[in-house]
Write an enzyme that holds these catalytic residues in place. Structure first.
Site, PDB file in Angstrom:
ATOM      1  N   LYS A  22     -19.677   7.361  22.293  1.00  0.00           N
ATOM      2  CA  LYS A  22     -20.620   6.487  21.580  1.00  0.00           C
ATOM      3  C   LYS A  22     -20.939   5.237  22.395  1.00  0.00           C
ATOM      4  CE  LYS A  22     -19.035   3.496  18.345  1.00  0.00           C
ATOM      5  NZ  LYS A  22     -19.509   2.108  18.495  1.00  0.00           N
ATOM      6  N   ASN A  23     -19.902   4.588  22.908  1.00  0.00           N
ATOM      7  CA  ASN A  23     -20.120   3.295  23.568  1.00  0.00           C
ATOM      8  C   ASN A  23     -20.753   3.413  24.948  1.00  0.00           C
ATOM      9  OD1 ASN A  23     -19.202   2.038  21.317  1.00  0.00           O
ATOM     10  ND2 ASN A  23     -17.200   1.465  22.152  1.00  0.00           N
ATOM     11  N   CYS A 117     -18.711  -3.947  13.375  1.00  0.00           N
ATOM     12  CA  CYS A 117     -17.456  -4.183  12.675  1.00  0.00           C
ATOM     13  C   CYS A 117     -17.086  -5.656  12.712  1.00  0.00           C
ATOM     14  CB  CYS A 117     -16.342  -3.373  13.328  1.00  0.00           C
ATOM     15  SG  CYS A 117     -16.605  -1.609  13.183  1.00  0.00           S
ATOM     16  N   ARG A 122     -16.506 -12.340  18.169  1.00  0.00           N
ATOM     17  CA  ARG A 122     -17.532 -11.554  18.865  1.00  0.00           C
ATOM     18  C   ARG A 122     -18.738 -12.408  19.285  1.00  0.00           C
ATOM     19  NH1 ARG A 122     -17.630  -5.421  16.619  1.00  0.00           N
ATOM     20  NH2 ARG A 122     -17.492  -4.987  18.816  1.00  0.00           N
ATOM     21  N   ASP A 308      -9.639  -0.478  20.700  1.00  0.00           N
ATOM     22  CA  ASP A 308     -10.187   0.486  19.743  1.00  0.00           C
ATOM     23  C   ASP A 308      -9.173   1.563  19.342  1.00  0.00           C
ATOM     24  OD1 ASP A 308     -12.537  -0.896  19.722  1.00  0.00           O
ATOM     25  OD2 ASP A 308     -13.750   0.649  20.686  1.00  0.00           O
ATOM     26  N   ARG A 401     -19.958   6.052  11.745  1.00  0.00           N
ATOM     27  CA  ARG A 401     -20.714   5.356  12.797  1.00  0.00           C
ATOM     28  C   ARG A 401     -20.244   5.815  14.176  1.00  0.00           C
ATOM     29  NH1 ARG A 401     -19.767  -0.567  12.756  1.00  0.00           N
ATOM     30  NH2 ARG A 401     -20.454  -0.108  14.844  1.00  0.00           N
TER      31      ARG A 401
HETATM   32  C1  UD1 Z   1     -17.318  -3.292  22.893  1.00  0.00           C
HETATM   33  C2  UD1 Z   1     -17.230  -2.031  22.089  1.00  0.00           C
HETATM   34  C3  UD1 Z   1     -16.053  -2.106  21.110  1.00  0.00           C
HETATM   35  C4  UD1 Z   1     -14.772  -2.463  21.830  1.00  0.00           C
HETATM   36  C5  UD1 Z   1     -14.957  -3.669  22.730  1.00  0.00           C
HETATM   37  C6  UD1 Z   1     -13.740  -3.942  23.610  1.00  0.00           C
HETATM   38  C7  UD1 Z   1     -19.515  -1.291  21.958  1.00  0.00           C
HETATM   39  C8  UD1 Z   1     -20.721  -1.135  21.136  1.00  0.00           C
HETATM   40  N1  UD1 Z   1     -18.464  -1.866  21.355  1.00  0.00           N
HETATM   41  O1  UD1 Z   1     -17.575  -4.350  21.975  1.00  0.00           O
HETATM   42  O2  UD1 Z   1     -15.925  -0.847  20.479  1.00  0.00           O
HETATM   43  O3  UD1 Z   1     -13.781  -2.764  20.882  1.00  0.00           O
HETATM   44  O4  UD1 Z   1     -16.085  -3.494  23.598  1.00  0.00           O
HETATM   45  O5  UD1 Z   1     -13.428  -2.816  24.385  1.00  0.00           O
HETATM   46  O6  UD1 Z   1     -19.444  -0.881  23.107  1.00  0.00           O
HETATM   47  N2  UD1 Z   1     -16.829 -12.263  23.877  1.00  0.00           N
HETATM   48  C9  UD1 Z   1     -17.194 -13.586  23.933  1.00  0.00           C
HETATM   49  N3  UD1 Z   1     -18.477 -13.875  24.345  1.00  0.00           N
HETATM   50  C10 UD1 Z   1     -19.363 -12.913  24.701  1.00  0.00           C
HETATM   51  C11 UD1 Z   1     -18.967 -11.559  24.637  1.00  0.00           C
HETATM   52  C12 UD1 Z   1     -17.686 -11.270  24.220  1.00  0.00           C
HETATM   53  O7  UD1 Z   1     -16.411 -14.468  23.633  1.00  0.00           O
HETATM   54  O8  UD1 Z   1     -20.503 -13.258  25.054  1.00  0.00           O
HETATM   55  C13 UD1 Z   1     -15.446 -11.924  23.455  1.00  0.00           C
HETATM   56  C14 UD1 Z   1     -15.397 -11.140  22.151  1.00  0.00           C
HETATM   57  O9  UD1 Z   1     -15.433 -11.981  21.031  1.00  0.00           O
HETATM   58  C15 UD1 Z   1     -14.065 -10.421  22.309  1.00  0.00           C
HETATM   59  C16 UD1 Z   1     -13.989 -10.138  23.807  1.00  0.00           C
HETATM   60  O10 UD1 Z   1     -14.886 -11.056  24.422  1.00  0.00           O
HETATM   61  O11 UD1 Z   1     -13.012 -11.277  21.951  1.00  0.00           O
HETATM   62  C17 UD1 Z   1     -14.358  -8.738  24.221  1.00  0.00           C
HETATM   63  O12 UD1 Z   1     -15.609  -8.419  23.665  1.00  0.00           O
HETATM   64  P1  UD1 Z   1     -16.588  -7.338  24.296  1.00  0.00           P
HETATM   65  O13 UD1 Z   1     -15.866  -6.582  25.385  1.00  0.00           O
HETATM   66  O14 UD1 Z   1     -17.865  -7.999  24.615  1.00  0.00           O
HETATM   67  O15 UD1 Z   1     -16.766  -6.354  23.084  1.00  0.00           O
HETATM   68  P2  UD1 Z   1     -18.081  -5.753  22.492  1.00  0.00           P
HETATM   69  O16 UD1 Z   1     -19.078  -5.524  23.591  1.00  0.00           O
HETATM   70  O17 UD1 Z   1     -18.484  -6.541  21.301  1.00  0.00           O
END
Ligand code: UD1
Length: 422
Positions: A22-23, A117, A122, A308, A401
């Site tokens: 999915k991701n 979620c 995030r 995850d 999802r």
């Molecule tokens: C993606 C995955 C999710 C997985 C996560 C970590 C998708 C759609 N989702 O989520 O399933 O759990 O990677 O492997 O692919 N952060 C910031 N600022 C930013 C971006 C991120 O502070 O601009 C923080 C987030 O709050 C979190 C951490 O960085 O604490 C990691 O987030 P990130 O790797 O970006 O996760 P997602 O892309 O939201």
């Protein structure tokens, strides 16, 4: 409303075929915006998140045809707007990939703030920082992300990520592929889906090197071609079925996987007493006859243990012999399922939202529970499969999802699970 009704106690046995990731599929679907030529995507999981991404492409004006459930033919040359206004897009996190792809191709985008979620803060600051470094003007309001690169030319740049972010790494890649000059992302995420997006883009004429390391280099190209690409297998779906073998003391061959993507999960399963066999594209997990063993887990960016998979392993450790500790280091609100799990008799305490102390119990008792998010929902299903008696789980739209035909795949392994309309 649909629910899962599960009668626990069956040891799951047999072979399960893992769907596409999915991701990886979500950003690749967005990346089809970067070319005017036709793309055929194979091994796309038909789950609610990818369905919403496809719906949104169509809403933007793209032509998308399902050749079969998992194969899509996409041509985005007919896109006629840069405003994402499909109301369903707010349900998913990956909506932010439209900002990167539309910025890269059309130099502007308006995208509603991502949903998905509720597992922690995030933030989007690193996405914002990356788009700005490429030369775009970025506004994040209470409801949307607005990116505008029409005022001046976008150009390659060098940026340092303050935190490892899968979403920001991929989004900056999407925005930089067609941007003139060289973009370097330092501190990039190394997850298999980051590599998959880079492989897809390179396969249609992009120039990205270093994906899978913490330094990604993107040399902007003027245009991309069409082509055919198969999405990699889903690491987390595979890990969930591996955990199902452990928790039900079963024996499952998890087929159509890339075993190296599963190394951190296999290694924890060995620690808790499972036997693992591997070949080129399958992993067999044989659960122990006796109780699982206790262990310590800390979630980390790839190649560490994936966040995850945190709820799934916590549920397994709830039935282990002794006390285990699970530290969540990626998200600050990822133990929302704990109160549900306690209804089954799990002895788990969470400290400061980041560390769970779990004292294994003899058995879980079936209970009625609500799935709080995608992976936690899958973990509650695992707990119910191992429990004595019947459990009912609602909120399964979260689970669907991310898991294709979850109940059907579990039934094929001998699980007593049915999906009911209530
Ligand atoms: C993606 C995955 C999710 C997985 C996560 C970590 C998708 C759609 N989702 O989520 O399933 O759990 O990677 O492997 O692919 N952060 C910031 N600022 C930013 C971006 C991120 O502070 O601009 C923080 C987030 O709050 C979190 C951490 O960085 O604490 C990691 O987030 P990130 O790797 O970006 O996760 P997602 O892309 O939201």
């Amino acid at each position: 409303m649909e629910i899962y009704r599960i009668r626990g106690g069956e040891a799951l046995k047999g072979t399960v075929d893992i769907s596409g990731a999915k991701n990886a599929a979500l950003p690749i679907l967005a990346a089809t915006i970067l070319t005017d030529e036709t793309i055929t995507l194979e091994n796309v999981p038909k789950v609610n998140d990818t369905i919403i991404m496809v719906e949104t492409l169509v809403n933007l004006g793209a032509k998308v045809e399902y050749i079969d459930d998992n194969t899509l033919k996409i041509n985005t040359s007919t896109i006629n707007k840069c405003v994402v206004d499909n109301p369903n897009i707010k349900k998913i996190r990956a909506s932010y990939y439209f900002a990167g792809a539309l910025l890269g191709r059309y130099h502007q985008a308006r995208v509603p703030l991502p949903g998905g979620c509720n597992i922690g803060g995030r933030g989007l600051d690193m996405h914002e920082k990356g788009f700005e470094a490429l030369g775009a003007d970025v506004k994040i309001t209470a409801t949307e992300i607005v990116v505008d690169g029409t005022e001046g030319p976008l150009s390659g740049t060098r940026m340092y990520m303050d935190k490892v972010s899968v979403g920001a790494t991929i989004n900056i890649m999407l925005a930089a592929v067609l941007t003139p000059g060289k973009t370097v992302i330092e501190g990039a995420a190394k997850e298999p889906h980051v590599v998959d997006v880079a492989n897809f883009i390179n396969g249609i004429g992009g120039h990205i090197t270093g994906a899978g390391t913490d330094k990604i280099r993107i040399n902007g190209v003027p245009a991309l071609r069409g082509g055919t690409y198969a999405v990699i297998p889903d690491q987390i779906e595979a890990g969930t079925f591996m955990m199902a073998a452990a928790i039900t003391h079963g024996d499952i061959v998890v087929n159509n996987v890339i075993p190296t993507h599963l190394d951190s999960i296999s290694s924890k399963l060995r620690e808790i007493g499972c036997k693992i066999e591997e070949s080129d594209d399958w992993v067999r997990v044989i659960g122990p006859k006796d109780k699982l063993k206790r262990t310590q887990v800390k979630t980390l960016p790839y190649p560490g243990f994936p966040t995850d998979m945190q709820p799934q392993i916590s549920v397994a450790l709830g039935l282990a012999d002794g006390c285990s500790t699970v530290v969540e280091s990626i998200f600050d609100n990822r133990f929302m399922y704990v109160n549900e799990l306690k209804k089954m008799g799990c002895n788990i305490v969470v400290d400061e939202s980041t560390t769970a102390y779990i004292d294994g119990v003899e058995y879980y008792q079936g209970a009625n529970m609500t799935s709080p998010d995608l992976r936690a929902g899958a973990a509650l299903v695992l707990a119910a499969l191992a429990a004595k008696g019947v459990s009912e789980i609602d909120g399964i739209e979260y689970i669907e999802r991310g898991y294709e035909n979850f109940d059907k795949k579990l039934r094929n392994l001998g699980a007593d699970i049915e999906k009911l309309e209530v």
